[in-house]
Design a protein around this motif. Sequence first.
Motif, PDB file in Angstrom:
ATOM      1  N   ARG A 164      -7.936 -13.350 -32.838  1.00 58.63           N
ATOM      2  CA  ARG A 164      -6.725 -12.923 -32.502  1.00 58.63           C
ATOM      3  C   ARG A 164      -7.070 -12.070 -31.276  1.00 58.63           C
ATOM      4  N   GLU A 169      -5.246  -7.048 -33.230  1.00 60.25           N
ATOM      5  CA  GLU A 169      -6.406  -6.691 -33.717  1.00 60.25           C
ATOM      6  C   GLU A 169      -6.224  -5.540 -33.752  1.00 60.25           C
ATOM      7  N   CYS A 173      -5.698  -3.735 -37.449  1.00 57.93           N
ATOM      8  CA  CYS A 173      -6.791  -2.579 -37.685  1.00 57.93           C
ATOM      9  C   CYS A 173      -6.334  -1.125 -38.353  1.00 57.93           C
TER      10      CYS A 173
ATOM     11  N   PHE B 156     -12.935  -2.109 -31.287  1.00 58.78           N
ATOM     12  CA  PHE B 156     -11.792  -2.463 -29.925  1.00 58.78           C
ATOM     13  C   PHE B 156     -13.082  -3.370 -28.493  1.00 58.78           C
ATOM     14  N   LYS B 159     -15.814  -6.016 -28.719  1.00 62.94           N
ATOM     15  CA  LYS B 159     -15.843  -7.356 -29.705  1.00 62.94           C
ATOM     16  C   LYS B 159     -15.553  -8.020 -28.675  1.00 62.94           C
TER      17      LYS B 159
END
Lengths: 271, 271
Positions: A164, A169, A173, B156, B159
């Motif tokens: 996504r 995120e 998260c 993040f 990723k």
Amino acid sequence: MTTDFLWEQIQKKQSFLCVGLDVDLEKVPPHLLATEDPIFEFNKAIIEATQAYCVAYKPNTAFYEAYGLDGWRSLERTMAYLNENYPEQFTIADAKRGDIGNTATRYAKAFLEGMQFDSITVAPYMGRDSVEPFLAFEDKHTILLGLTSNPGAFDFQTKTLEARPLFKEVIACSQGYKGSENLMYVVGATKAEYLAEIRELAPKSFLLVPGVGAQGGSLSEVCKYGMTDQVGLLVNSSRGIIYASSGTDFAVAAGRKAQELQQQMAAELKK
Amino acid sequence: MTTDFLWEQIQKKQSFLCVGLDVDLEKVPPHLLATEDPIFEFNKAIIEATQAYCVAYKPNTAFYEAYGLDGWRSLERTMAYLNENYPEQFTIADAKRGDIGNTATRYAKAFLEGMQFDSITVAPYMGRDSVEPFLAFEDKHTILLGLTSNPGAFDFQTKTLEARPLFKEVIACSQGYKGSENLMYVVGATKAEYLAEIRELAPKSFLLVPGVGAQGGSLSEVCKYGMTDQVGLLVNSSRGIIYASSGTDFAVAAGRKAQELQQQMAAELKK
């Protein structure tokens, strides 16, 4: 301040308006420039004129830091004035800080303890250990940058991260972060179509929505997609209110503008 | 300051050490607490003791903001002292700011003009229009958070964003920003294995590397994967230097520690 108290204020005032106190000395009416602290005098007048119509104030720290020590002093004074006279107002340090561990704690202390802000905006890039130190403060709130309203938001935030977009995120998260009951998110009103999707990930969190009015967002769109049963919205207006007039009537004009927005909000709350 | 000048300094001093001036009053030797401005006195002594061995100083703004007005004043004094006495030192405002357009310009003015820092660290989350205002200042540098050294970096940054991890997207994308010749990146030394990949995306940019020493990174690994033909590295140490001793000999001890690192760097430069 608890979000329950904020919710009470919203109901009482029929407003979820946040006034941005982004003071530019070049825009302050000339008669104030002769005073000892024009930024503070300007803010004081704006606050007096708008406080009946809003539930929150948001100084952006850049505007104060730009004036060095004097600016920092004006910010401290503004906060002291708000806390003394209008403790029912939710205050937001729009500082967009983000650093790790103990360093983050220092920022948190500076704003949440030292100046007694109710909340601070924080950038998520550094992840969990850059956010949780802010979340550790009781009855204080961390407003994480989620989806911002500037063109640069499309550089990273809307790009797909694994399954996504990054901003989703970030929101999903961070909902798992310790203290996430104190999390709020910055979500730009210019992207109201995303609000429904954000609500799926963060059904209860307050969203701080910049960019209604001057920046083009629609209040009713924001409400349609973003409102929760306790509103869950703080809609900010800065320039549209504080620079409504550049004359000696600036405060009256600001009050009028704030009232206008408040009335639109009251209509939304009745829907 | 130009990067050419920085490169000259690195060659001359055989060092690419950056000293982090993160002052905690609880860690300052007690005899300084009686002075009028203990933070400044501490910094002055640290600077005198370390300047021969480093090419850069990096105060983290959180440590100053935590002390309110007094802290801000100490930061201003520290910068004035550096600019007056050691203008050849590259100065970094580790502020991790990030805001849009004119607001970003205000931060830039506060640090790059007002206090005359050579550079500032900036968070990339808000994208292009939050970075370019900093890049507009001639001979000033913007150090974008690329890959940070904290655990939250894995939330993040590492990723995958569409084709590649977010931090690579940030680095690749920002290389196309207007003024990107003034861009540097924060890259944590704890992830030296990524340095080679980052060098493919940003072959010439300086990297500000925190976390060598106390935080576990290896200087030789960093050099192996990150060094360019003009070094392209600034390696920071904060606590390891400034708190090398908590006694009256703190400055001597700091100098010794800085010299130690400088000697390791000189060895790397000879390779």
